[in-house]
Design an enzyme around this catalytic site. Structure first.
Site, PDB file in Angstrom:
ATOM      1  N   ILE A   1       0.845  -1.190   0.000  1.00  0.00           N
ATOM      2  CA  ILE A   1       0.000   0.000   0.000  1.00  0.00           C
ATOM      3  C   ILE A   1       0.884   1.244   0.000  1.00  0.00           C
ATOM      4  O   ILE A   1       2.047   1.196   0.372  1.00  0.00           O
ATOM      5  CB  ILE A   1      -0.952   0.026   1.213  1.00  0.00           C
ATOM      6  N   SER A   2       0.335   2.370  -0.446  1.00  0.00           N
ATOM      7  CA  SER A   2       0.973   3.682  -0.370  1.00  0.00           C
ATOM      8  C   SER A   2       2.341   3.663  -1.049  1.00  0.00           C
ATOM      9  O   SER A   2       2.460   3.291  -2.208  1.00  0.00           O
ATOM     10  CB  SER A   2       1.047   4.129   1.089  1.00  0.00           C
ATOM     11  N   ASN A   3       3.410   4.063  -0.341  1.00  0.00           N
ATOM     12  CA  ASN A   3       4.738   4.036  -0.951  1.00  0.00           C
ATOM     13  C   ASN A   3       5.130   2.626  -1.372  1.00  0.00           C
ATOM     14  O   ASN A   3       5.812   2.434  -2.382  1.00  0.00           O
ATOM     15  CB  ASN A   3       5.782   4.582   0.025  1.00  0.00           C
TER      16      ASN A   3
END
Length: 729
Positions: free
Chosen positions: A321-323
């Site tokens: 998720i995300s980065n």
């Protein structure tokens, strides 16, 4: 001449023998076939060359300790706090690991039962969504290695967890690159949980960021095992040591006492440029670990194992998720060895680079600004967001428990200072706040994000600007870029010394990007002396306005011009800006996935990583560059934003009645991709998924978070044509 027909006469044996002899033949049986060639030599399992030293291995029994919950189980993860250290000043490596799992698990989820944890998702919920796994502990082995060039300056931590349920006849690997700037356990509650419960090995990477603190006063650093030591004692076992000589450090301490350096900001590596590489390296380490565990011993080479599992016979899904999600996409772009079979990610922080040929429309409205680099849209947001948070259009009530009166006054001062600098034109505070919000909406933030600007400025915006500008420009901690530094602060915002007991918890509690665990951003140039950035007084305005002068300086480094006058930079600022812009260019993605099946899920309300600059922009660019070969699906979830953990704050932030956990869709994305790769199940078309937030006091139910449709209706279908991405309202 007439030939006479009739039966052939037998040839005398002697004549036959002479004939065969003359022809080189024989009337004996044909010679035996040549012996088969020897079997090919076994392929020897070899430690990848990027690994510095031998990987460690620890076995966990799944009872007293385990891979997934650090021995805490679902009950321990639901506790209000992590277990205390036996010796708060010197916790053991096992203790800091356990507490790091506790912190990182809860950091990416709504960890409350009302929000669905342990009921709809969590370590006790099986692959069918049923509560059958008890405490959710997972037995197996954990292997940790470091990727480095031999200097100890990179020290990218890689980890492979192999559950006891791993099936060598049905092998799978899922990646778990850390979200945010978190350490090696940063994806334990996302990819880690899904992979371990599925029986897959999980390949983690901390992306060269993680909890790498260097206390410049005491010369203490965090070691790779999470414990503290001096930089001299730690040597190459330090997560991070600032690249300054003892003389430089002494001079800096005299001028700026009690400051610290952090790895993501100050490693001078610009780590984001290598996130894809680091993720691929984690996969390669996973293959090495698995073949060491399951490959046959080679008799002729004592101590060596034969390669049994390869990319050809092992299913590999890049995920996080995300980065970490951005890292998975970058890994798929850079995968030239066929390691990755599919990608399944949510809320990716991905920067698709120049995208001028793309048009994005939501409903009938064309998005005015999209596809900006992260440092660009964050540095713009950092200027206007605190003023915009006062707009009545945001629907906020300023909760003094997390937004004290001093911050409201600073927001008002920010509006006035922007007006004085000619960046706003409104005559009244209300007009200025509305104008600031309109600027954000025009710069790529949808109206759906308006409610979240206050909490995001409070918790994230300046920290991202500080970290990523420093990282992109490869600045030293001693550069004090734009007058900022890092230190612990008092209640009045003054710099104070580090506390040993707090430092000892940083590996467990820190997120790798200050403010974290007592370490805050300090504006050195504040009138009257260095202050916490939120209490800083700008030299030009002479008011406490969250340090507008520093925010404008950071913006100038990103754009190469003065935000107020529009004039080009010169001198040191020009040189620094050139460095920052070069670093930003290094991390832009191509969006070329070469027909790798991919699922991207994003929340429409994502204010941290706006969909118009990331998920929508990346998907749109992929449709252009991969065209008919693209196998990417994009699912946009309404009433979903970036921080599921903020939902757990309840009435403090008001998220729980407005937003649903995106984590539900992360699990579904991985389930969908696994079914596609294993069984050929079709990937549903790109679409908007419409959710319903829960009522106050109610528990999240499955009906609040419906599954995406196998065949979406026209009103929900996301389509792409004539270089235009059309997203339904």
């Amino acid at each position: 001449m007439t030939v006479k027909s009739g039966p052939l006469k037998p040839v005398p044996a002697l004549l036959a023998a002479l004939f065969l002899s003359a022809c080189g033949g024989s009337d004996d049986a044909p010679p035996p076939p040549p012996p088969p060639p020897p079997p090919p030599a076994p392929v020897v399992n070899t430690l990848p060359g990027f690994v510095a030293g031998a990987p460690s291995e620890v076995a966990y029994n799944g009872t007293s300790d385990d891979l997934l919950t650090g021995g805490l189980g679902k009950t321990g993860l639901l506790a209000a706090a992590a277990p205390a250290f036996a010796n708060p000043l010197a916790p053991t490596a096992a203790e800091v690991r356990r507490n790091a799992i506790f912190t990182n698990y809860r950091a990416v989820l709504d960890y409350t039962s009302g929000g669905g944890f342990t009921r709809l998702y969590g370590p006790n919920i099986d692959a069918s969504g049923n509560d059958t796994l008890g405490e959710g502990k997972v037995a197996g082995t954990e292997h940790i290695a470091v990727a480095d060039d031999g200097t100890g300056r990179q020290n990218v931590v890689l980890m492979v967890q192999v559950p006891a349920s791993f099936d060598v006849k049905n092998p799978c690997i899922v990646t778990g690159t850390s979200s945010g700037s978190r350490g090696i356990y940063g994806a334990i509650g996302s990819s880690g949980e899904w992979g371990l419960k599925k029986g897959c090995a999980v390949a983690y990477a901390d992306k060269g960021s993680g909890n790498g603190l260097h206390d410049l006063m005491s010369d203490q650093v965090i070691q790779l095992d999470g414990t503290m030591a001096t930089a001299t004692v730690a040597a190459k076992k330090a997560h991070f040591k600032a690249d300054v000589s003892d003389g430089e450090r002494g001079a800096f301490n005299a001028a700026f006492p009690n400051r610290v350096a952090y790895k993501h900001a100050h490693s001078q590596q610009n780590p984001e440029k290598d996130w894809g590489r680091d993720t691929l390296r984690a996969v390669k380490l996973a293959f090495y670990v698995l073949n060491e565990k399951y490959g046959a011993a080679i008799a002729a080479q004592p101590g060596k194992k034969e390669v049994l599992l390869t990319p050809a016979n092992t299913l590999v899904i890049a995920s996080s998720i995300s980065n970490g999600a951005g890292a998975a996409l970058l890994a798929a772009e850079q995968d030239t060895e066929g390691l990755i079979d599919g990608v399944a990610v949510t809320e990716p922080q991905i920067q698709p680079g120049a995208n001028a040929s793309l048009t994005i429309k939501q409903g009938t409205a064309t998005v005015a600004t999209h596809s900006k680099p992260l440092a660009d849209y964050f540095s713009y947001e950092n200027i206007y967001q605190p003023c915009a948070a006062l707009s009545a259009q945001s629907g906020l009530s300023l909760n003094p428990a997390f937004w004290p009166a001093a911050y409201t006054a600073s927001s008002q001062n920010r509006c006035a200072a922007l007006k004085a600098r000619g960046l706003l034109t409104g005559a009244t505070l209300a007009e200025q706040a509305d104008e600031a919000l309109a600027k954000l909406n025009s710069y790529g933030w949808q109206a759906e994000t308006n409610y979240l600007h206050q909490s995001h400025f409070r918790f994230a915006t300046n920290s991202i600007v500080y970290t990523y500008v420093n990282a992109a420009g490869r600045f030293k901690v001693t550069d004090n870029v734009c007058g900022y530094s890092l230190a612990n602060t008092t209640a009045t915002g003054d710099v104070t010394a580090q506390l040993a007991a707090v430092q000892a918890t940083l590996f467990s509690n820190g997120n790798g990007v200050p403010p974290t665990s007592g370490v805050n951003i300090v504006y050195n140039d504040s009138v009257g002396g260095a202050k916490l950035d939120f209490l800083a007084t700008s030299p030009i305005s002479g008011t406490a306005d969250f340090g507008l002068d520093g925010a404008l300086c950071m913006r100038a480094l990103v754009t190469g011009k003065d935000e107020v006058t529009g004039r080009a930079l010169f001198g040191t600022m020009k040189a620094w800006s050139d460095r920052v812009m070069a670093g930003i260019a290094e991390v832009q993605a191509t969006a070329k996935l070469r027909a790798v099946p991919t699922i991207i899920v994003a929340g429409r309300n994502d204010t941290l990583i706006p969909v118009n600059h990331a998920s929508r922009a990346y998907y749109g660019k992929n449709q252009i560059v991969d065209a008919a070969t693209s196998k990417v699906r994009y699912y946009e979830v309404t009433n979903a934003q970036h921080f599921d953990s903020f939902i757990a704050f309840g009435a403090l932030l008001g998220y729980e009645t407005r937003y649903v956990p995106l984590h539900m869709y992360f699990v579904r994305a991985l389930d969908q991709m696994y079914a596609h790769l294993k069984s050929g199940t079709a990937l549903p078309a790109s679409q908007v998924v419409r959710t319903t937030p829960r009522a106050a006091g109610a528990a999240l139910a499955a009906t609040n978070v419906p599954v995406w449709a196998a065949t979406p209706g026209a009103a929900d279908t996301i389509n792409f044509s004539s270089n235009t991405l059309n997203v339904p309202e």
